[in-house]
Write a protein that holds these residues in place. Sequence first.
Motif, short mmCIF file in Angstrom:
data_model
loop_
_atom_site.label_atom_id
_atom_site.label_comp_id
_atom_site.label_asym_id
_atom_site.label_seq_id
_atom_site.Cartn_x
_atom_site.Cartn_y
_atom_site.Cartn_z
N LEU A 42 27.22 -11.26 10.32
CA LEU A 42 27.84 -9.76 10.27
C LEU A 42 27.20 -9.00 9.53
O LEU A 42 26.70 -7.95 9.51
CB LEU A 42 29.21 -9.85 10.00
CG LEU A 42 30.34 -10.68 10.11
CD1 LEU A 42 31.73 -11.09 9.53
CD2 LEU A 42 31.15 -10.16 10.89
N ALA A 43 25.80 -9.52 8.67
CA ALA A 43 25.42 -8.53 7.63
C ALA A 43 24.60 -8.53 8.67
O ALA A 43 24.12 -7.12 8.39
CB ALA A 43 24.88 -9.63 6.41
N THR B 176 28.45 -11.28 0.41
CA THR B 176 29.29 -12.08 1.01
C THR B 176 28.23 -13.46 0.98
O THR B 176 28.40 -15.10 1.23
CB THR B 176 29.93 -11.57 2.16
OG1 THR B 176 29.34 -11.81 3.29
CG2 THR B 176 30.73 -10.86 1.50
N TYR C 21 35.96 -1.45 8.49
CA TYR C 21 34.30 -1.67 8.91
C TYR C 21 34.90 -1.28 10.81
O TYR C 21 33.80 -0.82 11.45
CB TYR C 21 34.07 -2.55 8.78
CG TYR C 21 32.49 -3.20 9.34
CD1 TYR C 21 31.75 -2.43 8.68
CD2 TYR C 21 31.92 -4.04 10.47
CE1 TYR C 21 30.18 -2.72 9.17
CE2 TYR C 21 30.86 -4.56 10.89
CZ TYR C 21 30.34 -3.57 10.05
OH TYR C 21 28.65 -3.70 10.42
N LEU D 284 37.62 -5.86 6.47
CA LEU D 284 37.23 -5.69 8.53
C LEU D 284 38.10 -4.63 8.86
O LEU D 284 37.18 -3.79 10.48
CB LEU D 284 37.62 -6.84 8.82
CG LEU D 284 37.46 -6.72 10.57
CD1 LEU D 284 36.07 -7.09 11.02
CD2 LEU D 284 38.17 -8.56 10.96
N SER E 5 28.87 -15.23 8.32
CA SER E 5 28.54 -14.12 7.46
C SER E 5 26.68 -13.41 8.00
O SER E 5 26.98 -12.50 7.24
CB SER E 5 28.46 -14.61 5.75
OG SER E 5 29.86 -15.25 5.56
N GLU F 40 30.94 -2.02 0.09
CA GLU F 40 30.79 -1.82 1.04
C GLU F 40 31.09 -0.43 1.39
O GLU F 40 30.50 0.56 2.18
CB GLU F 40 31.65 -2.63 2.10
CG GLU F 40 31.24 -3.95 1.67
CD GLU F 40 32.14 -5.08 2.40
OE1 GLU F 40 31.94 -5.98 2.40
OE2 GLU F 40 33.66 -4.07 3.01
N TRP G 43 27.33 -0.77 3.61
CA TRP G 43 28.14 -1.94 4.08
C TRP G 43 26.71 -3.57 4.03
O TRP G 43 27.59 -4.30 4.09
CB TRP G 43 28.24 -2.12 5.64
CG TRP G 43 29.72 -1.34 5.75
CD1 TRP G 43 29.73 0.06 5.95
CD2 TRP G 43 30.50 -1.22 5.68
NE1 TRP G 43 30.76 0.74 6.22
CE2 TRP G 43 31.52 -0.06 5.64
CE3 TRP G 43 31.51 -2.65 5.34
CZ2 TRP G 43 33.13 0.39 6.16
CZ3 TRP G 43 33.00 -2.56 5.82
CH2 TRP G 43 33.91 -1.73 5.47
N TRP H 161 34.38 -9.62 3.56
CA TRP H 161 34.31 -8.95 4.77
C TRP H 161 35.75 -8.75 5.36
O TRP H 161 35.99 -7.59 6.07
CB TRP H 161 33.58 -9.68 6.25
CG TRP H 161 33.92 -11.40 6.84
CD1 TRP H 161 33.62 -11.93 5.78
CD2 TRP H 161 34.74 -11.25 7.13
NE1 TRP H 161 34.19 -13.37 6.37
CE2 TRP H 161 34.90 -12.79 7.12
CE3 TRP H 161 35.92 -10.92 8.32
CZ2 TRP H 161 35.54 -14.15 8.27
CZ3 TRP H 161 36.14 -11.42 9.43
CH2 TRP H 161 36.16 -13.08 8.68
N PHE I 277 27.93 -6.94 2.31
CA PHE I 277 27.95 -8.36 3.40
C PHE I 277 26.93 -9.01 2.85
O PHE I 277 26.81 -10.33 3.05
CB PHE I 277 27.86 -7.81 4.76
CG PHE I 277 28.97 -6.72 5.55
CD1 PHE I 277 29.99 -6.61 5.16
CD2 PHE I 277 28.68 -6.62 6.81
CE1 PHE I 277 31.14 -6.41 5.91
CE2 PHE I 277 29.82 -5.56 7.55
CZ PHE I 277 31.08 -5.94 6.70
#
Length: 553
Positions: free
Chosen positions: A97-98, A200, A39, A36, A94, A188, A193, A32, A197
Amino acid sequence: MNSLSSAGEAQLSTTDRKRATTAGLTLAGGGWMSNLIVYLIQEFNVKSINAAQISNIVNACTSLIPVLGAIIADSFFGCFSVVWISSSISLLGSILLALTAILHSLRPQPCENGSSTLCKNPSKLQFAVLYGGIALASIGVGGTRFIVATMGANQFKKPKAQSTFFNWYFFTIYTAAVLSTTAIVFIEDNVSWACGFGITVAANALGLAIFLLGNRFYHHVEPEGSPFTGLARVVVATIRKRKVGQLSSGSENYYHGHDGVPLKIMAATPTKSFRFLNRAALITEGDINPDGSIAKPWKLCTIQHVEDLKTLIRILPIWSSSIFLATPIGIQATLSILQALTMDRHIGPHFKFPAGSILVFVLVSTSISLTMLDRLVWPTWQNLIGRSPTPLQRIGVGHVLNVVGMVVSALVESKRLSIAQSHHFQGQPSSNIVPISVLWLVPQLVLVGIGEAFHFPGQVTLYYQEFPTSLKNLSTAIISLIIGIAFYLSTALIDLTRRVTDWLPDNINDGRLDNVYWLLVGIGVVNFGYYLICAMLYKYQSVENRVDVSPQL
């Protein structure tokens, strides 16, 4: 014989688990962090320079937090607890973010017709979830970074074995980072994405599980309380005894500790360097109880505590020079991604190189260089010179390569801007792709990567071997402190440049990014001169530390 075999297998299993844990957590963080900027720009409609600044702040936080983690590990909970708690926090971040990638309600609407002027800003809830995930993931990544290195080194007693582990540690980090910066970033950019993610999250969970399952194999070093208390006592005791007259040269006049204090004495009498601090260990009337213990803890210290503080003072100038060694690297890392976004990223008719993967060339060159140095360069050096290169020599080479890398960066950016101007791309934000291959960025990144193979392992080896025993966790985390401060400085330097010049507009085709790189060249040259002075004045604490720094992988 069976017991020896079992011990060897346990140590091998421990080392393998540390590598596997490091690989999993590095994949998770790199998956990530490396993408970043892209994103934020593409999914949250953040301006390019602002996205670069956010990335710098994130990198700074993940580099400063290891210092706090090291202090907590040394003083209270030990390495194991700090690593598993931090890994759990990273996993939670994480997951958040996912969720921002999976749930459309947690992202703003895309810009209309791809225009950067017709974009809807994220809502407060969307920003809260995004920044909450970034904050938790950053804390988690920072809490494990370098603490795992110290815990791994603690499994070995010999400096050569410890230094070998550090080389493997960096090799594992860079190799895992290559995978995250290429494979995960590609997913990603080209799949989704959410899928990237999600990988990760899985990597973080796997790394945490492997680490916890290996608990019975680990050699745990118990924390001995805050080592900074003893160092602070030296300062206070020195001030309180500032009026003491002539300092004695006899060992009987200095405090060595007593049977109830398990200290490793470095010398019979304090060393002559920073002689004013010796007052802290000088015994005066009323300082010692009848049983030999200290009567007034903030008026008398052991020789060990005095020498520990002196060690930190001696190494501080070299440490400070490394801050301005890392600052150009931080600026180059973020600006290279912005450059890649404006360049032709097609390689062949069907493949488009992800902008967030451009830094993979730093990682690959560092990984290859680490192997070449240990397998070829250091043995050759040993045969020709008769001894291995010292950590300071390795760091010095890293300084030179870093400056050369910035020179190449400036020249390449000048060429990119000249092509942009000749094709009338200035002032056209909707058509800002310059017809120059992104591969032009490779040489500068490779030079910086080779430089990192010299100076980062050299710094870790130097600090781990030279720092006091009570500060071993801090000795490895100090590298992270350097990187953290450097990223904050890079953020401040970029902000200052934007305020006083027109070099860094949102559309870098309208700016003079090459001037920023030339500024970094000047900073690097001055800093290298400062480092040379510090290195020439520095004296290693033991002959062993000078020789045993270049083991084989």
